[in-house]
Design a protein around this motif. Structure first.
Motif, mmCIF file in Angstrom:
data_model
loop_
_atom_site.group_PDB
_atom_site.id
_atom_site.type_symbol
_atom_site.label_atom_id
_atom_site.label_comp_id
_atom_site.label_asym_id
_atom_site.label_seq_id
_atom_site.Cartn_x
_atom_site.Cartn_y
_atom_site.Cartn_z
ATOM 1 N N GLY A 1 -107.018 -36.482 -31.134
ATOM 2 C CA GLY A 1 -106.385 -35.978 -29.928
ATOM 3 C C GLY A 1 -105.867 -37.033 -28.976
ATOM 4 N N GLY A 2 -105.895 -38.268 -29.363
ATOM 5 C CA GLY A 2 -105.382 -39.325 -28.499
ATOM 6 C C GLY A 2 -104.872 -40.486 -29.328
ATOM 7 N N THR A 3 -104.379 -41.502 -28.653
ATOM 8 C CA THR A 3 -103.926 -42.709 -29.340
ATOM 9 C C THR A 3 -105.106 -43.661 -29.445
ATOM 10 N N PHE A 4 -105.796 -43.597 -30.558
ATOM 11 C CA PHE A 4 -107.075 -44.298 -30.709
ATOM 12 C C PHE A 4 -106.944 -45.787 -30.436
ATOM 13 N N SER A 5 -105.848 -46.375 -30.886
ATOM 14 C CA SER A 5 -105.694 -47.825 -30.771
ATOM 15 C C SER A 5 -105.501 -48.298 -29.329
#
Length: 125
Positions: free
Chosen positions: A26-30
């Motif tokens: 659900g998000g931009t992990f990096s």
């Protein structure tokens, strides 16, 4: 908003090892700094380890330094905690956390807006 799910906890004898995994969605992990915290019964939540968004910088609590290793795989949206030479004092619920503002890997729980549900680690003597 990112969701975090921990896995890999369990019961292990003193001196043994476990590997915890935290899968993010659900998000931009990096773009998140990631941390592991733990909470034993009657105690406050305590810092264990943290890693910056690239995986190049890590930070450990003194109590786990040399025994635990945090790492991340941004391609798999996963952060790992390898735990070796476990002792009964490591018994706790372990939580994964993500921070979009403290991307260097903060040791402060207040830096993290997103938390998993926790996974139980029990070390028998």
């Amino acid at each position: 908003q990112v969701q975090l799910v921990e896995s890999g906890g369990g019961l292990v004898q003193a001196g043994g090892s476990l590997r915890l995994s935290c899968l993010a969605s659900g998000g931009t992990f990096s773009s998140y700094g990631m941390g592991w915290f733990r909470q034993a019964p009657g105690n406050e939540r305590a810092f264990v380890a943290a890693i910056d968004m690239t995986g190049g910088i890590t930070n450990y609590a003194n109590s786990v330094k040399g025994r635990f290793t945090i790492s991340r795989d941004n391609a798999k949206n996963t952060v790992l905690l390898e735990m070796n030479t476990l002792n009964p004092e490591d018994t706790a619920v372990y939580y994964c956390a993500a921070s979009s503002t403290r991307t260097y890997g903060s040791p402060r729980a207040a830096s993290y807006a997103y938390w998993g549900q926790g996974t139980q680690v029990t070390v028998s003597s």
